[in-house]
Each structure stands twice: as C-alpha cells, then as structure tokens.
Design a protein around this motif. Sequence first.
Motif, PDB file in Angstrom:
ATOM      1  N   GLU A  56       0.841  -1.197   0.000  1.00  0.00           N
ATOM      2  CA  GLU A  56       0.000   0.000   0.000  1.00  0.00           C
ATOM      3  C   GLU A  56       0.873   1.242   0.000  1.00  0.00           C
ATOM      4  O   GLU A  56       1.824   1.341   0.784  1.00  0.00           O
ATOM      5  CB  GLU A  56      -0.916   0.020   1.221  1.00  0.00           C
ATOM      6  CG  GLU A  56      -1.972  -1.051   1.222  1.00  0.00           C
ATOM      7  CD  GLU A  56      -2.905  -0.957   2.412  1.00  0.00           C
ATOM      8  OE1 GLU A  56      -4.121  -1.061   2.225  1.00  0.00           O
ATOM      9  OE2 GLU A  56      -2.402  -0.767   3.544  1.00  0.00           O
ATOM     10  N   SER A  57       0.561   2.174  -0.868  1.00  0.00           N
ATOM     11  CA  SER A  57       1.287   3.432  -0.917  1.00  0.00           C
ATOM     12  C   SER A  57       0.693   4.405   0.102  1.00  0.00           C
ATOM     13  O   SER A  57      -0.525   4.442   0.296  1.00  0.00           O
ATOM     14  CB  SER A  57       1.197   4.038  -2.321  1.00  0.00           C
ATOM     15  OG  SER A  57       1.892   3.246  -3.256  1.00  0.00           O
ATOM     16  N   GLY A  58       1.556   5.187   0.736  1.00  0.00           N
ATOM     17  CA  GLY A  58       1.055   6.133   1.724  1.00  0.00           C
ATOM     18  C   GLY A  58       2.127   7.061   2.246  1.00  0.00           C
ATOM     19  O   GLY A  58       3.180   7.232   1.617  1.00  0.00           O
ATOM     20  N   TYR A  59       1.848   7.631   3.414  1.00  0.00           N
ATOM     21  CA  TYR A  59       2.714   8.661   3.981  1.00  0.00           C
ATOM     22  C   TYR A  59       3.042   8.322   5.441  1.00  0.00           C
ATOM     23  O   TYR A  59       2.191   7.837   6.186  1.00  0.00           O
ATOM     24  CB  TYR A  59       2.020  10.020   3.921  1.00  0.00           C
ATOM     25  CG  TYR A  59       1.266  10.267   2.629  1.00  0.00           C
ATOM     26  CD1 TYR A  59       1.941  10.365   1.420  1.00  0.00           C
ATOM     27  CD2 TYR A  59      -0.137  10.377   2.612  1.00  0.00           C
ATOM     28  CE1 TYR A  59       1.250  10.585   0.230  1.00  0.00           C
ATOM     29  CE2 TYR A  59      -0.829  10.599   1.432  1.00  0.00           C
ATOM     30  CZ  TYR A  59      -0.132  10.700   0.238  1.00  0.00           C
ATOM     31  OH  TYR A  59      -0.811  10.897  -0.940  1.00  0.00           O
ATOM     32  N   TYR A  69      -2.182  14.143  -0.691  1.00  0.00           N
ATOM     33  CA  TYR A  69      -1.066  14.178  -1.622  1.00  0.00           C
ATOM     34  C   TYR A  69      -0.655  15.620  -1.915  1.00  0.00           C
ATOM     35  O   TYR A  69       0.534  15.936  -2.029  1.00  0.00           O
ATOM     36  CB  TYR A  69      -1.454  13.465  -2.923  1.00  0.00           C
ATOM     37  CG  TYR A  69      -0.316  13.335  -3.903  1.00  0.00           C
ATOM     38  CD1 TYR A  69       0.821  12.601  -3.582  1.00  0.00           C
ATOM     39  CD2 TYR A  69      -0.386  13.930  -5.165  1.00  0.00           C
ATOM     40  CE1 TYR A  69       1.872  12.472  -4.487  1.00  0.00           C
ATOM     41  CE2 TYR A  69       0.655  13.801  -6.074  1.00  0.00           C
ATOM     42  CZ  TYR A  69       1.782  13.070  -5.731  1.00  0.00           C
ATOM     43  OH  TYR A  69       2.816  12.938  -6.625  1.00  0.00           O
ATOM     44  N   GLU A  81       7.027   9.716   1.260  1.00  0.00           N
ATOM     45  CA  GLU A  81       6.228   8.775   0.484  1.00  0.00           C
ATOM     46  C   GLU A  81       6.793   7.388   0.767  1.00  0.00           C
ATOM     47  O   GLU A  81       7.996   7.158   0.600  1.00  0.00           O
ATOM     48  CB  GLU A  81       6.315   9.083  -1.019  1.00  0.00           C
ATOM     49  CG  GLU A  81       5.580  10.341  -1.415  1.00  0.00           C
ATOM     50  CD  GLU A  81       5.411  10.454  -2.936  1.00  0.00           C
ATOM     51  OE1 GLU A  81       5.644   9.456  -3.645  1.00  0.00           O
ATOM     52  OE2 GLU A  81       5.042  11.550  -3.397  1.00  0.00           O
ATOM     53  N   CYS A  83       5.942   2.864   1.071  1.00  0.00           N
ATOM     54  CA  CYS A  83       5.086   1.715   0.805  1.00  0.00           C
ATOM     55  C   CYS A  83       5.083   0.841   2.046  1.00  0.00           C
ATOM     56  O   CYS A  83       6.147   0.529   2.599  1.00  0.00           O
ATOM     57  CB  CYS A  83       5.581   0.923  -0.398  1.00  0.00           C
ATOM     58  SG  CYS A  83       5.107   1.675  -1.970  1.00  0.00           S
ATOM     59  N   TYR A 164      -0.486   6.716   6.940  1.00  0.00           N
ATOM     60  CA  TYR A 164      -1.648   7.283   6.269  1.00  0.00           C
ATOM     61  C   TYR A 164      -1.688   6.732   4.848  1.00  0.00           C
ATOM     62  O   TYR A 164      -0.812   7.038   4.034  1.00  0.00           O
ATOM     63  CB  TYR A 164      -1.563   8.811   6.223  1.00  0.00           C
ATOM     64  CG  TYR A 164      -1.634   9.479   7.575  1.00  0.00           C
ATOM     65  CD1 TYR A 164      -2.861   9.718   8.197  1.00  0.00           C
ATOM     66  CD2 TYR A 164      -0.470   9.871   8.239  1.00  0.00           C
ATOM     67  CE1 TYR A 164      -2.927  10.336   9.437  1.00  0.00           C
ATOM     68  CE2 TYR A 164      -0.523  10.489   9.490  1.00  0.00           C
ATOM     69  CZ  TYR A 164      -1.754  10.712  10.074  1.00  0.00           C
ATOM     70  OH  TYR A 164      -1.822  11.327  11.306  1.00  0.00           O
ATOM     71  N   LYS A 165      -2.682   5.924   4.569  1.00  0.00           N
ATOM     72  CA  LYS A 165      -2.807   5.356   3.230  1.00  0.00           C
ATOM     73  C   LYS A 165      -3.115   6.468   2.228  1.00  0.00           C
ATOM     74  O   LYS A 165      -3.956   7.338   2.477  1.00  0.00           O
ATOM     75  CB  LYS A 165      -3.923   4.312   3.201  1.00  0.00           C
ATOM     76  CG  LYS A 165      -4.040   3.569   1.879  1.00  0.00           C
ATOM     77  CD  LYS A 165      -5.104   2.484   1.949  1.00  0.00           C
ATOM     78  CE  LYS A 165      -5.268   1.791   0.605  1.00  0.00           C
ATOM     79  NZ  LYS A 165      -6.314   0.734   0.669  1.00  0.00           N
ATOM     80  N   ALA A 166      -2.403   6.448   1.107  1.00  0.00           N
ATOM     81  CA  ALA A 166      -2.597   7.475   0.077  1.00  0.00           C
ATOM     82  C   ALA A 166      -3.944   7.293  -0.619  1.00  0.00           C
ATOM     83  O   ALA A 166      -4.596   6.248  -0.510  1.00  0.00           O
ATOM     84  CB  ALA A 166      -1.468   7.407  -0.942  1.00  0.00           C
ATOM     85  N   GLU A 167      -4.336   8.307  -1.342  1.00  0.00           N
ATOM     86  CA  GLU A 167      -5.602   8.306  -2.070  1.00  0.00           C
ATOM     87  C   GLU A 167      -5.686   7.080  -2.998  1.00  0.00           C
ATOM     88  O   GLU A 167      -4.667   6.563  -3.462  1.00  0.00           O
ATOM     89  CB  GLU A 167      -5.739   9.591  -2.879  1.00  0.00           C
ATOM     90  CG  GLU A 167      -5.849  10.856  -2.024  1.00  0.00           C
ATOM     91  CD  GLU A 167      -4.511  11.414  -1.534  1.00  0.00           C
ATOM     92  OE1 GLU A 167      -4.492  12.559  -1.051  1.00  0.00           O
ATOM     93  OE2 GLU A 167      -3.477  10.708  -1.631  1.00  0.00           O
ATOM     94  N   GLN A 171      -2.944   3.863  -5.543  1.00  0.00           N
ATOM     95  CA  GLN A 171      -2.751   2.437  -5.306  1.00  0.00           C
ATOM     96  C   GLN A 171      -2.661   1.665  -6.630  1.00  0.00           C
ATOM     97  O   GLN A 171      -3.440   1.895  -7.540  1.00  0.00           O
ATOM     98  CB  GLN A 171      -3.892   1.889  -4.442  1.00  0.00           C
ATOM     99  CG  GLN A 171      -4.172   2.683  -3.168  1.00  0.00           C
ATOM    100  CD  GLN A 171      -2.945   2.830  -2.264  1.00  0.00           C
ATOM    101  OE1 GLN A 171      -2.136   1.914  -2.124  1.00  0.00           O
ATOM    102  NE2 GLN A 171      -2.827   3.992  -1.623  1.00  0.00           N
TER     103      GLN A 171
END
Length: 204
Positions: A56-59, A69, A81, A83, A164-167, A171
């Motif tokens: 999962e991409s996130g912050y 973002y 940024e 994963c 924090y999962k990105a928008e 993904q």
Amino acid sequence: MKLKLLIIGLLLSIAVQANQAKKMDKNNKETATLGSGCFWCTEAIFQELEGVEKVESGYMGGQTLNPTYKDICTGETGHAEVCQITFNPEVISFTDLLEVFWLVHNPTTLNRQGADVGTQYRSVIFYHSEEQKQIAENLIIELDKAGAWDDPIVTEVTAAEKFYKAENYHQNYFNQNKSQPYCSFVIKPKQEKFRKAFKNKLKK
C-alpha cells in the motif's frame, strides 16, 4: 553485479547474526515500511516479490494529521512517500526485502531520487521491531565500510509511526497507468532492471 554480490554477502552475514532462520507459522504476517523515492516506483517493484501479500502506498514520518497528496507535495508536512509491505516471513524475510531496497534506489542522495526532489522523497526505513532496526543499522555500517557507493548512505532508520494510506488513485498506480509518461520513462526501466536482478524472487 559487483555491488549486488557485495550486498547479498553482507545481508547473509547479518541475517545469520540476527537469527533470521526462526520457525514461524505459514499464516504469520509481518510489516515493512520503506521509502525509496516516489511510491509509485517502490510499489511497482515490491508487489512482484514472492511472499509479499500486499503493498500500500502512503505517507509516514510527518507532523500533519491526515495529510493529502497535495499537502505532501509541498514538502512541508515532514512525511515521506512510503510503501507499507505485508509479507510472509516464511517465504521472504525482512533481509530479502532490504536486499531489493538497496538495489532499486540511490541511498546516498539526500531528499532526492533522480528528478524527484524534496524531503517527501527521502530514503528511509521505518522499523516495526528492534530486530528490523538492528538489521538495517548494521547493514548501513557494513555497506559504508565496504564502500558499496562512492558517497555515504543517508538512509534514515527510524521507528514506524502512523501510516496514512494514500488516495485510491495512487494504489497499484503503475499497473493501471502504464502509458503515462512517468511510468514509461522512469518506472518501467527500473522495473525491468529489477526483474533481471531478482528473477529468482519473483511471483510465478
């Protein structure tokens, strides 16, 4: 190739010292959180590894609550940024993940990967256990000592914080946007290089 062999040798040594070969339930899951520049690139690489169940991409690593973002792109939130990787340690170890991590980005450029510049693109390992911390720190010391790169490693090793999962549109970005210029000219060449180097670790 010389760099790859050097890193593999050091990783194997550190794995033994850290007692990586412990018995675990096959359904057991662990988490690794890595930042190596744009998370689109990082995601495209790690989701192809055997034993990786989810990416999962996130912050992570900043002071702003619930960042978007747009917030991250200012470089002022303090987040990187990243994963967040869910993996089966019975199939692929944290050490294996770091082997890939070191070879798919430049850990000696501060707050920068290629044309992507800013603190959000910093090289960072957010550890989830003391064992992960020890492995990462030991490896950095050994790689610097061995002169794996001309410049010293600037990768941060810090405790995992709130993820924090990105928008949603971030993904699985590469697989859904392969014709996009950044995907074609930046991610695809990196992915092809990775596949050649780690063909024995790819999902069937």
